[in-house]
Design a protein around this motif. Sequence first.
Motif, short mmCIF file in Angstrom:
data_model
loop_
_atom_site.label_atom_id
_atom_site.label_comp_id
_atom_site.label_asym_id
_atom_site.label_seq_id
_atom_site.Cartn_x
_atom_site.Cartn_y
_atom_site.Cartn_z
N PRO A 258 0.81 -1.22 0.00
CA PRO A 258 0.00 0.00 0.00
C PRO A 258 0.85 1.28 0.00
N LEU A 259 1.98 1.24 0.69
CA LEU A 259 2.84 2.41 0.72
C LEU A 259 3.42 2.70 -0.67
N TYR A 260 3.88 1.65 -1.35
CA TYR A 260 4.45 1.85 -2.68
C TYR A 260 3.38 2.21 -3.72
N VAL A 261 2.16 1.73 -3.54
CA VAL A 261 1.07 2.13 -4.43
C VAL A 261 0.84 3.63 -4.29
N LEU A 262 0.76 4.09 -3.06
CA LEU A 262 0.56 5.52 -2.81
C LEU A 262 1.73 6.34 -3.34
N LEU A 263 2.93 5.88 -3.07
CA LEU A 263 4.11 6.58 -3.58
C LEU A 263 4.12 6.58 -5.11
N GLY A 264 3.67 5.48 -5.70
CA GLY A 264 3.60 5.38 -7.16
C GLY A 264 2.61 6.35 -7.78
N ASP A 265 1.57 6.71 -7.01
CA ASP A 265 0.63 7.72 -7.49
C ASP A 265 1.29 9.10 -7.57
N ILE A 266 2.27 9.31 -6.71
CA ILE A 266 2.98 10.60 -6.67
C ILE A 266 4.18 10.59 -7.62
N VAL A 267 4.88 9.46 -7.62
CA VAL A 267 6.08 9.31 -8.45
C VAL A 267 5.84 8.12 -9.39
N PRO A 268 5.38 8.37 -10.61
CA PRO A 268 5.03 7.28 -11.52
C PRO A 268 6.13 6.24 -11.74
N ARG A 269 7.35 6.65 -11.66
CA ARG A 269 8.46 5.70 -11.87
C ARG A 269 8.45 4.59 -10.81
N VAL A 270 8.01 4.91 -9.61
CA VAL A 270 7.91 3.90 -8.54
C VAL A 270 6.89 2.84 -8.95
N LYS A 271 5.76 3.28 -9.49
CA LYS A 271 4.73 2.35 -9.94
C LYS A 271 5.25 1.46 -11.08
N GLU A 272 6.04 2.05 -11.96
CA GLU A 272 6.53 1.32 -13.13
C GLU A 272 7.69 0.39 -12.80
N GLU A 273 8.58 0.81 -11.91
CA GLU A 273 9.81 0.06 -11.69
C GLU A 273 9.89 -0.66 -10.35
N VAL A 274 9.37 -0.06 -9.30
CA VAL A 274 9.52 -0.64 -7.97
C VAL A 274 8.36 -1.57 -7.61
N LEU A 275 7.15 -1.15 -7.89
CA LEU A 275 5.99 -1.96 -7.53
C LEU A 275 6.03 -3.36 -8.15
N PRO A 276 6.47 -3.52 -9.40
CA PRO A 276 6.59 -4.89 -9.92
C PRO A 276 7.55 -5.77 -9.13
N ILE A 277 8.59 -5.19 -8.57
CA ILE A 277 9.53 -5.96 -7.75
C ILE A 277 8.85 -6.39 -6.45
N VAL A 278 8.13 -5.46 -5.83
CA VAL A 278 7.37 -5.78 -4.61
C VAL A 278 6.38 -6.91 -4.90
N ASP A 279 5.67 -6.79 -6.03
CA ASP A 279 4.69 -7.82 -6.38
C ASP A 279 5.36 -9.17 -6.64
N LYS A 280 6.52 -9.15 -7.26
CA LYS A 280 7.25 -10.40 -7.52
C LYS A 280 7.69 -11.04 -6.20
N ASN A 281 8.13 -10.22 -5.24
CA ASN A 281 8.53 -10.75 -3.94
C ASN A 281 7.32 -11.27 -3.17
N LEU A 282 6.19 -10.60 -3.28
CA LEU A 282 4.96 -11.10 -2.66
C LEU A 282 4.59 -12.45 -3.26
N GLU A 283 4.68 -12.57 -4.56
CA GLU A 283 4.39 -13.84 -5.24
C GLU A 283 5.35 -14.94 -4.77
N TYR A 284 6.62 -14.60 -4.58
CA TYR A 284 7.59 -15.58 -4.08
C TYR A 284 7.13 -16.15 -2.74
N TRP A 285 6.73 -15.28 -1.80
CA TRP A 285 6.32 -15.75 -0.48
C TRP A 285 5.02 -16.54 -0.55
N GLN A 286 4.11 -16.14 -1.43
CA GLN A 286 2.86 -16.89 -1.59
C GLN A 286 3.15 -18.28 -2.15
N ASP A 287 4.04 -18.36 -3.12
CA ASP A 287 4.45 -19.67 -3.67
C ASP A 287 5.15 -20.51 -2.61
#
Length: 111
Positions: free
Chosen positions: A63-92
Amino acid sequence: ADISTPAKPQNLAVRWANKALTEFFAQGDKEKELAIPVSPLCDSETTKTADSQIGFLQFVVRPLYVLLGDIVPRVKEEVLPIVDKNLEYWQDNKSRSSIVRKQQQQEQQRH
């Protein structure tokens, strides 16, 4: 809590998650020695690594990176996918652990 670690490549994120939990578990062991209540996520007997990381990522980090991504689009494009990939790793990881536990239980029932 270090919210930057889950935004790092998986190998670093996993290493630092494990280091953090090692520190938490040491604290929990000390709390047990002192006969005081064990803090959340600090009991090595009940805390599941994957569950702790999934909760941290879903309810704090993402949620923090989503909010930050709304302010800084590059975070949404570059950082949020990494967070999502790490979340997927833990779910797997959690799914794999569940399968192994079920197989072990079935094996024990046969004997």
